[in-house]
Structure formats: structure tokens, C-alpha cells
Design an enzyme around this catalytic site. Structure first.
Site, short mmCIF file in Angstrom:
data_model
loop_
_atom_site.label_atom_id
_atom_site.label_comp_id
_atom_site.label_asym_id
_atom_site.label_seq_id
_atom_site.Cartn_x
_atom_site.Cartn_y
_atom_site.Cartn_z
N ARG A 52 6.45 44.70 88.46
CA ARG A 52 5.68 45.93 88.48
C ARG A 52 4.23 45.57 88.80
O ARG A 52 3.72 44.55 88.33
CB ARG A 52 5.72 46.62 87.10
CG ARG A 52 7.02 47.33 86.78
CD ARG A 52 7.25 48.58 87.65
NE ARG A 52 8.48 49.28 87.32
CZ ARG A 52 9.64 49.08 87.95
NH1 ARG A 52 9.74 48.19 88.92
NH2 ARG A 52 10.71 49.78 87.60
N GLU A 78 1.49 52.78 93.43
CA GLU A 78 2.40 53.07 94.54
C GLU A 78 2.44 54.57 94.82
O GLU A 78 2.42 55.35 93.87
CB GLU A 78 3.81 52.56 94.19
CG GLU A 78 3.82 51.04 94.10
CD GLU A 78 5.15 50.49 93.57
OE1 GLU A 78 6.14 51.23 93.52
OE2 GLU A 78 5.17 49.31 93.22
N HIS A 87 8.20 48.33 97.92
CA HIS A 87 9.09 48.40 96.75
C HIS A 87 10.55 48.53 97.20
O HIS A 87 11.24 49.49 96.81
CB HIS A 87 8.69 49.55 95.82
CG HIS A 87 9.22 49.43 94.43
ND1 HIS A 87 8.52 49.86 93.32
CD2 HIS A 87 10.37 48.91 93.94
CE1 HIS A 87 9.24 49.62 92.22
NE2 HIS A 87 10.38 49.05 92.59
C1 8YV Z 1 13.54 50.95 92.27
C2 8YV Z 1 13.20 49.23 90.50
O1 8YV Z 1 12.51 51.43 91.54
O2 8YV Z 1 15.15 49.04 89.25
C3 8YV Z 1 13.95 49.06 89.24
O3 8YV Z 1 13.28 48.91 88.21
O4 8YV Z 1 12.01 49.11 90.52
C4 8YV Z 1 13.92 49.57 91.77
O5 8YV Z 1 15.24 49.37 91.66
C5 8YV Z 1 14.65 51.97 92.22
O6 8YV Z 1 14.48 52.80 93.29
C6 8YV Z 1 14.67 52.78 90.95
O7 8YV Z 1 13.61 53.70 90.94
#
Ligand code: 8YV
Length: 326
Positions: free
Chosen positions: A235, A264, A282
Site C-alpha cells: 500500500r 491513487e 495497482h
Molecule cells: C486490488 C489489492 O486492490 O487485494 C488487494 O489488496 O490491492 C488488489 O488485489 C483489487 O482490485 C481489490 O480492490
């Protein structure tokens, strides 16, 4: 159209998941607009027993307070830092995520970012496309990946999968967690700064949220040093992004590979012109296979909750007794 189910969608989701939630469960989406949301909740709040959301949106304490019969918050994604999990636990609301199914793809992406950042692959691709090869000849030399000292911040499922892959590259792995992992074959560093001092590359694979905010601060980045590389597939909040940009600007870090950012989809303007930085939107879990598996696990959690009151991959188990008391 009136709300005829007990499942509420919060925030945007994978289109095929949205369709199934609507078709099978009659799930409506919570409106984004303030007034529309108020009107929707006035009519439907009592009926909602389960929310499906993702790490992009989550459920805060305010929305929990508005849904008196909410029993479960089901996340599409492994990260759930946008949901107030402590408050959910206090209220007896269960929380689930989608672990394991995305581990391979996120680890693959981390390795891809490491290779690209250290070897300048995307930058060299831009060089070729711009027609510079015949004019300028060779690109500058880069840095060898195999055999480097790699630090992993957060040796969980994803961090371990990254370490496993990089072991095959002959990399020596050091890690930092709050506590050493029992039986781990890797060397433990007592703090993020100590970890950064010992390695050429620091890979961030820790969970997001308040506990890890700016765990990689200016001191840690300075400890990584002018020959050091930072990779982040966790993150954006885990890294002090302003300090990162500042140090990259001043040549105090060799490069960075980033799949995640503090705000983001905003990416700091200064990074856009840096060829030693690889920027991804992402996408780490974003393969057909993995996103389909995440969708199935999300629905498995929802079905389990609706049928039994439990969750199949809980972060916090629903506490029905506690929920009724309130
Ligand atoms: C994406 C992710 O955010 O799983 C997570 O924590 O950050 C990613 O897989 C997915 O699009 C879920 O929002």
C-alpha cells in the site's frame, strides 16, 4: 427500483462480480452522492445484513453506524485497510478478505518490478520506441539482479512468495516483521531501518493501515542509500511518498518500482519524468485467473455468511451475540 435483497455493494467492483451480486442476490450499490445515499439509507438501511466492497472503498465506522443489522463486510481483495476493522470487531460485524488466491500474481509482479527497475527494461523500451537506438547507440549500463541482497518488509503470504522466487535468483533474503517468523530460513532484522541498511533492494509487502503508516520513512529510505532500490506492491501508505520523491530527485536512492501510491490514482508528477522509476497502476493481482479466483472466494464468503452466519476466510469472525446486544 426498490431494494429487495440484504446485500449492499459499496464502491466499484469487478463488473462480472457486480452482475452476479445484482442477478443472484438483488444487491444494489450504495449511491456515492451524499443526498442520494441519505435517501437510499433512509429506505433500505435496516434490510442490509451484508456488504460487499473492496480495498478501494471499504466501510468506515460512520457507515457501520448507519447499518444496524449489518453482520458481515466481505472484501474483494486481500487488503482491507479502508475498513475500520477494530470498530467492526467491537460491533460483532464479521470481516473477510481474499487471501492466498492472489499471492502468486502479486509476488510475480514484485519480481517483475524488481527486474524492470534494476535493469531499466521499461525505460529501454521507451528508448527503442523513440527511435533513439540508431542515433545514440547503447543505453547506460544497469545493475545486476541475481545475487543481490534483498530485504522484505512483511514476511507474510506474499512476502514469503517473493522471497521464495528470489531465492532462485541467488538472492540473500533478510526480512523485518513485528516478530521473527518461527522456523523462517531468512535472516531477521530488528527494525525497518536496520533491514534497509543491510540490503540493496527493499521490497514492501506489509499490510496497509494505521499500524504500518510510513513504516518506510525518510530514515529508512536514507538507510537504503544512493545505491538502493525500493519496490512497493503493498500500500502507498506504508511509504512516506514525499520523502521518497525527494530522495529520488536528489539522487539519494538508485530507483523505485511502485505498483501502489499514497493517493491513487494520483501519481506524484515528479516521478513521471524519472527513468529510474517504474510506475504501475495497482495491477499486481490483475490477471484473468487470479481475479476470477478472487471473485469466487468473495462469493464463497458471502454465501457462507448468508447460509450459516460465518465467513469462509474471515479476518474477524462475526459475533452474533455481540451484534444483538447493540
Ligand atoms: C486490488 C489489492 O486492490 O487485494 C488487494 O489488496 O490491492 C488488489 O488485489 C483489487 O482490485 C481489490 O480492490
Amino acid at each position: 427500483s426498490s431494494f429487495h435483497g440484504s446485500v449492499l455493494r459499496v464502491g466499484p467492483l469487478k463488473p462480472s462480480l457486480e452482475e452476479r451480486l445484482e442477478g443472484t442476490y438483488g444487491a444494489q450499490r450504495l449511491p456515492d452522492d451524499r443526498e442520494a445515499r441519505k435517501a437510499f439509507l433512509a429506505r433500505n438501511a435496516d434490510a442490509v445484513t451484508a456488504v460487499v466492497t473492496s480495498g478501494r472503498t471499504g466501510v468506515d465506522a460512520g457507515l457501520m453506524a448507519e447499518l444496524p443489522n449489518l453482520g458481515a463486510i466481505v472484501h474483494f481483495g486481500v487488503g482491507y485497510d479502508t475498513t475500520d476493522v477494530a470498530r467492526a470487531a467491537e460491533l460483532g460485524i464479521g470481516v473477510s478478505n481474499t487471501p492466498d488466491v492472489l499471492t502468486d500474481c502479486v509476488a510475480d509482479t514484485a519480481v517483475g518490478l524488481l527486474l524492470d527497475t534494476m535493469r531499466g527494461l521499461a525505460a529501454a523500451d521507451r528508448f527503442v520506441r523513440a527511435g533513439r537506438w540508431p542515433v545514440e547507440g547503447n543505453v547506460p549500463l544497469t545493475r545486476k539482479v541475481s545475487g543481490t541482497d534483498v530485504g522484505i518488509l512483511g514476511l507474510g503470504r506474499i512476502g514469503s512468495a517473493i522471497a521464495h522466487r528470489l531465492t532462485a535468483f541467488g538472492c540473500r533474503i533478510t526480512y523485518h516483521n513485528r516478530r521473527p517468523v518461527d522456523g523462517s530460513p531468512y535472516r531477521y532484522a530488528a527494525s525497518p531501518a536496520e533491514l534497509a541498511t543491510q540490503v540493496d533492494v527493499l521490497i514492501v509487502a506489509a499490510a496497509g493501515g494505521a499500524d504500518t503508516r510510513h513504516l518506510v520513512d525518510r530514515d529508512v529510505l536514507e538507510a537504503l542509500g544512493a545505491d538502493g532500490f525500493l519496490i512497493n506492491v503493498a500500500r502507498g501508505s506504508v511509504v512516506d511518498e514525499d520523502a521518497l520523491v525527494d530522495l529520488l530527485r536528489r539522487g539519494r536512492l538508485a530507483g523505485a518500482g511502485l505498483d501502489v501510491f499514497a493517493h491513487e490514482p494520483e501519481v506524484p508528477e515528479a516521478l513521471l519524468s524519472m527513468d529510474n522509476v517504474v510506475l504501475l497502476p495497482h495491477l499486481a493481482s490483475g490477471t484473468v485467473e487470479t481475479r476470477a479466483a478472487m471473485e469466487e472466494l468473495t462469493l464463497a464468503n458471502l454465501d457462507t455468511f448468508l447460509q450459516t452466519g460465518d465467513l469462509s476466510t474471515p479476518v474477524v469472525a462475526p459475533n452474533h451475540a455481540l451484534r444483538k446486544d447493540i
